[in-house]
Design an enzyme around this catalytic site. Structure first.
Site, PDB file in Angstrom:
ATOM      1  N   GLY A 155       0.830  -1.182   0.000  1.00  0.00           N
ATOM      2  CA  GLY A 155       0.000   0.000   0.000  1.00  0.00           C
ATOM      3  C   GLY A 155       0.873   1.243   0.000  1.00  0.00           C
ATOM      4  O   GLY A 155       2.042   1.207   0.398  1.00  0.00           O
ATOM      5  N   ASP A 183      -1.013  -6.788   7.999  1.00  0.00           N
ATOM      6  CA  ASP A 183      -2.466  -6.674   7.849  1.00  0.00           C
ATOM      7  C   ASP A 183      -2.922  -7.372   6.571  1.00  0.00           C
ATOM      8  O   ASP A 183      -2.422  -8.418   6.239  1.00  0.00           O
ATOM      9  CB  ASP A 183      -2.885  -5.202   7.887  1.00  0.00           C
ATOM     10  CG  ASP A 183      -2.282  -4.380   6.761  1.00  0.00           C
ATOM     11  OD1 ASP A 183      -1.185  -4.734   6.258  1.00  0.00           O
ATOM     12  OD2 ASP A 183      -2.891  -3.376   6.352  1.00  0.00           O
TER      13      ASP A 183
END
Length: 507
Positions: free
Chosen positions: A122, A205
């Site tokens: 990300g 995550d």
């Protein structure tokens, strides 16, 4: 990474197919056919406003193409290693929902543009900058981004059609979320898989709470805490990938997948098995003389050291391996390197991540992403995230992060447990798929390499010799690449021989 790039200089595994066979359909394209207009209008009306295009979104950061029944998604930020951002997520989710409803869309294939990365993660640098510049508003914006990302990851994890991920290049962080929950995950010689979050003051995550604890033994805990990478075929042996082929045949594979025609009554399981056998048509063999690396004594050491439930005990076990006179030299060297790696990580991230690995083993997919959403929000308010991202990713050259606290002793149990506490009034994640969640990946036994429990069952079923077991597994997997090597490693580490020449499982 796909059939014909919209911009010629970018390489793509779709480049060998003629334009007459490909329909380019960027998200913003004007579709004039009345039937397509009606379908698009109906589909988009179901999509929440949070997935609509926003000012500043790059219209070309994701490209969508159609080849008969195949729908391809190409991440298109090669200069940023295809780092995932909100603009890309807002494009991908509506398309996946559209493909889900379309009877014409049979297989989804996702990959990345350029020769270096599938998706390097990300775009956390932008999130950290936003927090620094805007304080609590930046924290809220970052939390919203993770909410979007996890909704996409959960949609992929529960997608009702075949979803194939090409892990061709760097596959880290957010790129893992786009791929590892897919039933079919293809590694190539370019694959470089890792979860580097503990080094930037964050946690693994994108569903890491689910897939990492479900890797064999304590491999998941090891990868989560150390950020160790798996390159090429090692991603297959570790269970991260389900297949391995050479990147040079990806374009041919995509074309072959487009030729597949499923019966209307074929279940998802049947369709995936057909795709599985089709991929094996492109088997070019394993890299020369490359066997599983996380194997033998090293794998035993990993499982021994990383089985503990506190970081302090893991470090103590590693120190014993390092200082042991009986340990092989390569294990002593590994323990020394591993201790050095752990010493560079955020103490808070290490303790939260270890707790996450133990709790996540009991979570289903829905609880995983809901829990991670709240954990991520807590990290957005913790100084280690901004400090870690700034030091490792923003500063050039990278600097040493200043963790707060900077010792394991400074991270109390109460501090760790607070990350897993859902505060009263906290919003929950409104997931896009309901009723399709699970506790174990539903297709792992059929599509990946054999796991230890599968070999154990075969060994204990009846008396067999070593070669009989290997051949039985290879036959059961229809000659799948990597099966023999994986089973040989498991037998060498977990079994012995009795007086009659039969294999016995070590308890």
């Amino acid at each position: 990474m796909f059939l014909r790039p919209l911009r010629p200089p970018r390489t793509s595994p779709w480049r060998s197919l003629s334009r007459s066979r490909l329909v380019d359909m960027p998200l913003r394209a004007k579709i004039t056919h009345p039937g397509f207009q009606a379908q698009a209008a109906s589909t988009m009306s179901d999509i929440h406003a949070e997935f609509k295009e926003q000012p500043g979104d790059d219209p070309d950061d994701v490209q969508f193409n159609t080849l008969y029944g195949v729908r391809t998604i190409q991440l298109n930020r090669p200069k940023k290693y295809n780092a995932l951002n909100g603009s890309m997520i807002r494009k991908i989710i509506p398309r996946l929902k559209e493909y889900q409803k379309s009877a014409l869309a049979s297989i989804i294939v996702i990959g990345g543009a350029g020769p270096k990365a599938f998706c390097a993660g990300g775009d956390v640098s932008q999130l950290a900058k936003d927090i620094v510049e805007n304080g609590e508003t930046g924290q809220t914006t970052s939390k919203s981004y993770f909410g979007l990302e996890y909704k996409l990851d959960h949609l992929i994890a529960t997608y009702p059609k075949p979803y194939v991920a090409y892990l061709d290049g760097i596959t880290m962080g957010g790129g893992v979320g786009l791929s590892v929950h897919a039933p079919i995950r293809i590694a190539t010689e370019n694959t470089n898989f890792a979860m580097p979050e503990t080094g930037i003051g964050f946690f693994p995550d994108v569903g890491g709470s689910f897939f990492l604890p479900r890797l064999e033994g304590f491999l998941g805990t090891y990868l989560a805490l150390t950020s160790e990478s798996l390159k090429g075929v090692q991603a297959l042996f570790a269970g991260v990938a389900t297949h391995y082929i050479d990147s040079s045949v990806l374009s041919n594979l995509t074309a072959r997948l487009a030729e597949l025609v499923f019966k209307d009554y074929d279940t998802l399981h049947t369709r995936l098995r057909i795709i599985d056998r089709t991929i094996e048509e492109f088997n070019t063999g394993l890299p020369h003389n490359e066997s599983p690396q996380l194997a033998g004594n090293l794998r035993l050491a990993i499982d021994y050291c990383f089985r503990y439930d506190t970081v302090e005990k893991i470090i103590s076990a590693l120190e014993k391996e390092r200082d042991s006179a009986q340990a092989p030299p390569q294990i002593k060297e590994w323990a020394t390197r591993t201790l050095a790696k752990l010493g560079e990580k955020s103490p808070t991230s290490l303790k939260v991540t270890l707790r996450q690995m133990r709790l996540g083993a009991r979570w289903n997919t829905a609880e995983t992403f809901n829990r991670e959403y709240h954990i991520a929000a807590k990290f957005m308010r913790h100084p280690d995230f901004v400090n870690g991202v700034s030091a490792r990713l923003i500063h050039k050259p990278a600097t040493k992060a200043k963790w707060q606290p900077d010792t394991l002793e400074g991270v109390t149990n109460d501090h760790v447990e607070n990350f897993f506490k859902i505060d009263e009034g906290e919003d929950s994640l409104n997931l896009l798929t309901q009723g399709l969640d699970y506790d174990r990946y539903p297709f792992e036994r059929d599509l990946g390499l054999p796991r230890e429990e599968h070999v154990e069952q075969l060994v204990k079923a009846r008396a067999r010799g070593r070669e009989d077991i290997i051949n039985a597994m290879v036959e059961a997997k229809e000659g799948k690449i990597g099966v023999r090597e994986k089973v040989e490693e498991i037998l060498g580490r977990r079994t012995g021989m009795n007086g009659e020449g039969n294999v016995v499982w070590k308890s």
